[in-house]
Write a protein that holds these residues in place. Sequence first.
Motif, mmCIF file in Angstrom:
data_model
loop_
_atom_site.group_PDB
_atom_site.id
_atom_site.type_symbol
_atom_site.label_atom_id
_atom_site.label_comp_id
_atom_site.label_asym_id
_atom_site.label_seq_id
_atom_site.Cartn_x
_atom_site.Cartn_y
_atom_site.Cartn_z
ATOM 1 N N PRO A 281 0.822 -1.217 0.000
ATOM 2 C CA PRO A 281 0.000 0.000 0.000
ATOM 3 C C PRO A 281 0.852 1.260 0.000
ATOM 4 C CG PRO A 281 -0.001 -1.010 2.175
ATOM 5 C CD PRO A 281 0.708 -1.965 1.266
ATOM 6 N N VAL A 282 0.352 2.272 -0.657
ATOM 7 C CA VAL A 282 1.102 3.515 -0.792
ATOM 8 C C VAL A 282 1.355 4.164 0.561
ATOM 9 C CG1 VAL A 282 -0.957 4.964 -1.138
ATOM 10 C CG2 VAL A 282 1.249 5.676 -2.098
ATOM 11 N N GLU A 283 0.473 3.944 1.525
ATOM 12 C CA GLU A 283 0.678 4.548 2.847
ATOM 13 C C GLU A 283 1.971 4.050 3.479
ATOM 14 O OE1 GLU A 283 -2.066 3.060 1.860
ATOM 15 O OE2 GLU A 283 -3.632 4.602 1.879
ATOM 16 N N ALA A 284 2.264 2.753 3.323
ATOM 17 C CA ALA A 284 3.502 2.193 3.867
ATOM 18 C C ALA A 284 4.714 2.746 3.129
ATOM 19 C CB ALA A 284 3.479 0.667 3.773
ATOM 20 N N LEU A 285 4.594 2.896 1.814
ATOM 21 C CA LEU A 285 5.699 3.459 1.033
ATOM 22 C C LEU A 285 6.002 4.888 1.490
ATOM 23 C CD1 LEU A 285 4.637 2.221 -2.515
ATOM 24 C CD2 LEU A 285 6.438 1.271 -1.064
ATOM 25 N N ARG A 286 4.954 5.656 1.738
ATOM 26 C CA ARG A 286 5.162 7.035 2.171
ATOM 27 C C ARG A 286 5.795 7.096 3.561
ATOM 28 N NH1 ARG A 286 -0.728 9.024 -0.108
ATOM 29 N NH2 ARG A 286 -0.072 9.349 -2.277
ATOM 30 N N ARG A 287 5.396 6.186 4.452
ATOM 31 C CA ARG A 287 6.005 6.166 5.787
ATOM 32 C C ARG A 287 7.496 5.915 5.682
ATOM 33 N NH1 ARG A 287 7.923 2.406 8.872
ATOM 34 N NH2 ARG A 287 7.008 0.670 7.697
ATOM 35 N N ILE A 288 7.884 4.924 4.883
ATOM 36 C CA ILE A 288 9.302 4.622 4.717
ATOM 37 C C ILE A 288 10.019 5.803 4.064
ATOM 38 C CG2 ILE A 288 10.934 3.086 3.566
ATOM 39 C CD1 ILE A 288 8.775 0.875 3.833
ATOM 40 N N GLY A 289 9.339 6.432 3.098
ATOM 41 C CA GLY A 289 9.938 7.568 2.416
ATOM 42 C C GLY A 289 10.236 8.744 3.316
ATOM 43 N N GLU A 290 9.592 8.791 4.481
ATOM 44 C CA GLU A 290 9.833 9.899 5.403
ATOM 45 C C GLU A 290 11.234 9.865 6.004
ATOM 46 O OE1 GLU A 290 6.748 9.677 8.292
ATOM 47 O OE2 GLU A 290 5.185 10.449 6.953
ATOM 48 N N TYR A 291 11.860 8.665 6.087
ATOM 49 C CA TYR A 291 13.179 8.610 6.703
ATOM 50 C C TYR A 291 14.287 8.164 5.745
ATOM 51 C CZ TYR A 291 12.695 3.492 7.198
ATOM 52 O OH TYR A 291 12.535 2.146 6.957
ATOM 53 N N VAL A 292 13.953 7.566 4.596
ATOM 54 C CA VAL A 292 14.990 7.117 3.667
ATOM 55 C C VAL A 292 15.786 8.319 3.174
ATOM 56 C CG1 VAL A 292 15.438 6.065 1.425
ATOM 57 C CG2 VAL A 292 13.699 5.104 2.926
ATOM 58 N N GLY A 293 17.077 8.246 3.326
ATOM 59 C CA GLY A 293 17.948 9.323 2.886
ATOM 60 C C GLY A 293 17.961 10.539 3.782
ATOM 61 N N GLN A 294 17.237 10.494 4.904
ATOM 62 C CA GLN A 294 17.123 11.653 5.781
ATOM 63 C C GLN A 294 17.913 11.502 7.077
ATOM 64 O OE1 GLN A 294 15.400 14.378 4.733
ATOM 65 N NE2 GLN A 294 15.007 13.245 2.839
ATOM 66 N N ALA A 295 18.652 10.415 7.230
ATOM 67 C CA ALA A 295 19.366 10.180 8.487
ATOM 68 C C ALA A 295 20.424 11.258 8.711
ATOM 69 C CB ALA A 295 20.027 8.800 8.472
ATOM 70 N N PRO A 296 20.523 11.772 9.932
ATOM 71 C CA PRO A 296 21.538 12.790 10.218
ATOM 72 C C PRO A 296 22.926 12.160 10.355
ATOM 73 C CG PRO A 296 20.364 12.208 12.217
ATOM 74 C CD PRO A 296 19.682 11.460 11.094
ATOM 75 N N SER A 297 23.927 13.008 10.454
ATOM 76 C CA SER A 297 25.264 12.569 10.830
ATOM 77 C C SER A 297 25.309 12.482 12.354
ATOM 78 C CB SER A 297 26.297 13.567 10.316
ATOM 79 O OG SER A 297 27.589 13.189 10.719
ATOM 80 N N PHE A 298 25.941 11.436 12.877
ATOM 81 C CA PHE A 298 25.915 11.179 14.316
ATOM 82 C C PHE A 298 27.258 11.515 14.957
ATOM 83 C CE2 PHE A 298 23.271 7.958 12.145
ATOM 84 C CZ PHE A 298 22.029 8.378 12.585
ATOM 85 N N ALA A 299 27.197 12.057 16.167
ATOM 86 C CA ALA A 299 28.416 12.397 16.894
ATOM 87 C C ALA A 299 29.039 11.180 17.563
ATOM 88 C CB ALA A 299 28.110 13.471 17.940
ATOM 89 N N SER A 300 28.241 10.119 17.756
ATOM 90 C CA SER A 300 28.743 8.930 18.440
ATOM 91 C C SER A 300 27.899 7.728 18.053
ATOM 92 C CB SER A 300 28.682 9.122 19.963
ATOM 93 O OG SER A 300 27.327 9.210 20.392
ATOM 94 N N VAL A 301 28.410 6.550 18.385
ATOM 95 C CA VAL A 301 27.655 5.323 18.154
ATOM 96 C C VAL A 301 26.399 5.321 19.010
ATOM 97 C CG1 VAL A 301 27.717 2.800 18.287
ATOM 98 C CG2 VAL A 301 29.735 4.054 17.515
ATOM 99 N N ASP A 302 26.497 5.838 20.234
ATOM 100 C CA ASP A 302 25.321 5.887 21.108
ATOM 101 C C ASP A 302 24.211 6.746 20.490
ATOM 102 O OD1 ASP A 302 26.530 4.289 22.970
ATOM 103 O OD2 ASP A 302 27.147 5.938 24.288
ATOM 104 N N GLU A 303 24.585 7.873 19.887
ATOM 105 C CA GLU A 303 23.594 8.726 19.256
ATOM 106 C C GLU A 303 22.942 8.016 18.072
ATOM 107 O OE1 GLU A 303 23.768 12.766 16.641
ATOM 108 O OE2 GLU A 303 24.735 12.873 18.623
#
Length: 299
Positions: free
Chosen positions: A151-173
């Motif tokens: 379903p397109v709703e699931a695709l859109r949910r995944i699309g909200e975070y794909v490619g949007q991950a920030p750079s992290f200061a640590s492994v814990d973050e």
Amino acid sequence: MGSDQSGQADGAGRFPAREHEVRCVSAAGIHRMAYREYGPCDAARTLLCVHGLTRNGHDFEPLAQRLAADGWRVVCPDVVGRGHSSWLADPRHYEFPQYVADMMLLLARLDLDSVSWLGTSMGGLIGMIIASLDDSPVERLILNDVGPFVPVEALRRIGEYVGQAPSFASVDEAERFLRFVCAPFGDLGDAGWRRLTETSIKPVADGRWNMRYDPRIAENFRAQAAGGDIDLWPIYERIRCPTLVIRGARSDLLGADTLAQMALRGPLAQTAEIAGVGHAPMFFDDAQIGLLRAFLAGH
């Protein structure tokens, strides 16, 4: 890449991964696809494990160790743009025809006429396509929380975070981020979350960490999501090999109705649901691994 080729367990009873890569080609040139092998090199049975959209082959390490002890050869590639594989020069080729071509080249490199296939999400769709073809090498197919209707709703949910991950200061973050966006994986335990985090990130400049995938994979994915639901029933109905479909009971990507239809159409799949999990089960624990072992043993 290379490593110990014996395929035997070490003194602790674990099977060291044998690391390799294979050269593949797209219209933009050559790229390298990394893969890891576990278990006896001369095993009579091979399982190919293909991961989801932003994941990598390390996800299957606990499963690979258990099946290697059962005498299986287990091969876990990093789909191009993920893990230790190359990033494509042209992101327009992050699409299923490219993934299918790369996997068929890998099977040729492994000299396999037949293979069992476990695919999570995107990896399941790749396997579904290959299993539907005439003279397919797939002799047993396991689809992990994916089916011919998405379903397109699931695709859109995944699309909200794909490619949007920030750079992290640590492994814990990074772990805090992954515990949030990957919460549907279920309760992996502290050791499981740390392991998943460490195999999901890579060090970059200034002591920071980034996710181990090309953020440009989001471009084709979002374009596809804009097109609406995915309907691959004609492909699924051409599959004839024994098939197992596993659904996370809370999944929004593989609906309960679709799961029920998959048991009645095409390969007449065996089906199972895993409680307390959404998209997608990770096969980190014995109960989940047991479902796969029983199916692969022909039970």
